[in-house]
Motif scaffolding. Structure first.
Motif: not given
Length: 358
Positions: A168-194
């Motif tokens: 759940w902690a890995s999804l915290a930034p997705l479900f607030d105003g940041r609307r993104m996740v960070e993949s440590i495995v792939a080394g990228i940040q992924i913003p969510a579509s509008l």
């Protein structure tokens, strides 16, 4: 977004190049993504991701129209600065929480991605998973959640309270105003579509984790999915079992309604499975068929257990297990049955009304 605040049509959700944006609290970021002609792969920050496929089934939501409207309202945005809500759908197993989200996604005209949460779900399972290919090469596979974020679809996290806090902690930034996740495995940040939307289903049972408050505060509101009334329950069974005879449908609905009144957790799903087994038993040997009553009773015991044959007794046992009856008031209650003649606090007047004199 259209004039009504609903997500726009997604027929062109995967063009050759996608420009998207997400807010990180300091301003608006723009992220360029390149998608191949098939729409099966996307490149983000130089990393090529294979997208998951959306759910292709269909579902019809029957009855309880208010809960469907409440879910759809959560996904509306009323201003450019407004964000959609991520609701929790809470209810007993089998009441149709997943069906509700499928029907809502169909009404919105957006692709639906479903992720089944489990106790051993890891953060990389939720986001991006590395897969070792031939020749030692590594390919990256986007989860249904990340695929919904990229394509602007809807993600259902099914049975979310079976997932541990680390995931759940890995999804915290997705479900607030940041609307993104960070993949440590792939080394990228992924913003969510509008257009990205999400919902979480949670079962009312004991085989779940307690979700931390900082996550619960992001998953609002809580929408309670209850049991259907008699008319709706009959319509649900007929929808799933159009070949079932009216007599057996009526027997099943009467059983389910009685269980609902006694606060037992037998659901429409239980009724569907019960009926399916009974019908199969009737058709198994046409030369020596069972009666409808025999087939239905056998199905009841095999599908729901022998205790389901006496709902009132089952309800009493459940009430006692949950502490519904009076707790011991003194030391003697730990050693004597309430009706034991040797109980020091026994009321002699109780003997005038034995338990079985009804």
């Amino acid at each position: 977004m259209n004039d009504e605040g609903n997500p726009a049509d997604q027929s062109d959700a995967l063009p050759e190049k996608i420009l998207d944006r997400s807010t990180n609290g300091e301003g608006t970021l723009r992220d360029e993504r390149r998608v191949d002609q098939t729409g099966n792969f996307v490149e983000i920050e130089g990393v090529r991701l294979k997208l998951s496929q959306p759910y292709s089934g269909s579902a019809q939501w029957i009855g309880q129209s208010e809960i469907l409207l409440q879910l759809l309202a959560c996904w509306i945005t009323v201003d450019e600065s407004d964000l959609p809500l991520t609701p929790r759908l809470v209810g007993s197993p089998g009441v149709g929480k997943t069906q509700l989200v499928i029907a809502a996604a169909k009404q919105q005209g957006l692709p639906l991605y479903i992720y089944q949460c489990t106790a051993d779900t890891r953060p990389e399972d939720l986001l991006v998973t590395p897969v070792l290919g031939q020749g030692g090469s590594i390919s990256y596979h986007a989860s249904p959640l990340v695929s919904a974020m990229i394509t602007g679809g809807i993600c259902l996290l099914d049975e979310g309270n079976r997932m541990n806090e680390k995931s759940w902690a890995s999804l915290a930034p997705l479900f607030d105003g940041r609307r993104m996740v960070e993949s440590i495995v792939a080394g990228i940040q992924i913003p969510a579509s509008l257009n990205f939307r999400a919902a979480i289903t949670m079962n009312d049972d004991e085989s779940t984790f307690e979700i931390p408050d900082y996550i619960l505060s992001r998953l609002q509101p809580t929408l309670k999915v209850g049991f259907p009334n008699k008319q709706d329950e009959m319509a649900i069974l007929k929808y799933h079992l159009p070949y079932a005879e009216d007599e057996m449908l009526a027997m099943t609905v009467e059983f389910l309604q009685a269980s609902h009144q006694l606060k037992l957790d037998f659901s429409p799903r239980d009724g569907i499975n019960l009926l399916r087994y009974a019908i199969k038993r009737l058709q198994q040997d046409l030369g020596h068929p069972l009666s409808r009553d025999q087939a239905w009773q056998e199905a009841l015991e095999r599908c729901l257990g022998e205790e389901a044959t006496d709902l009132e007794e089952l309800s009493k046992r459940k009430c006692r297990a949950l502490g519904g009856e009076s707790v011991p008031l003194g030391l003697a209650d730990l050693f004597f049955d309430p009706h034991d003649p040797l109980h020091p606090d026994r009321d002699p007047d109780d003997d005038e009304f034995p338990d079985d004199s009804v």
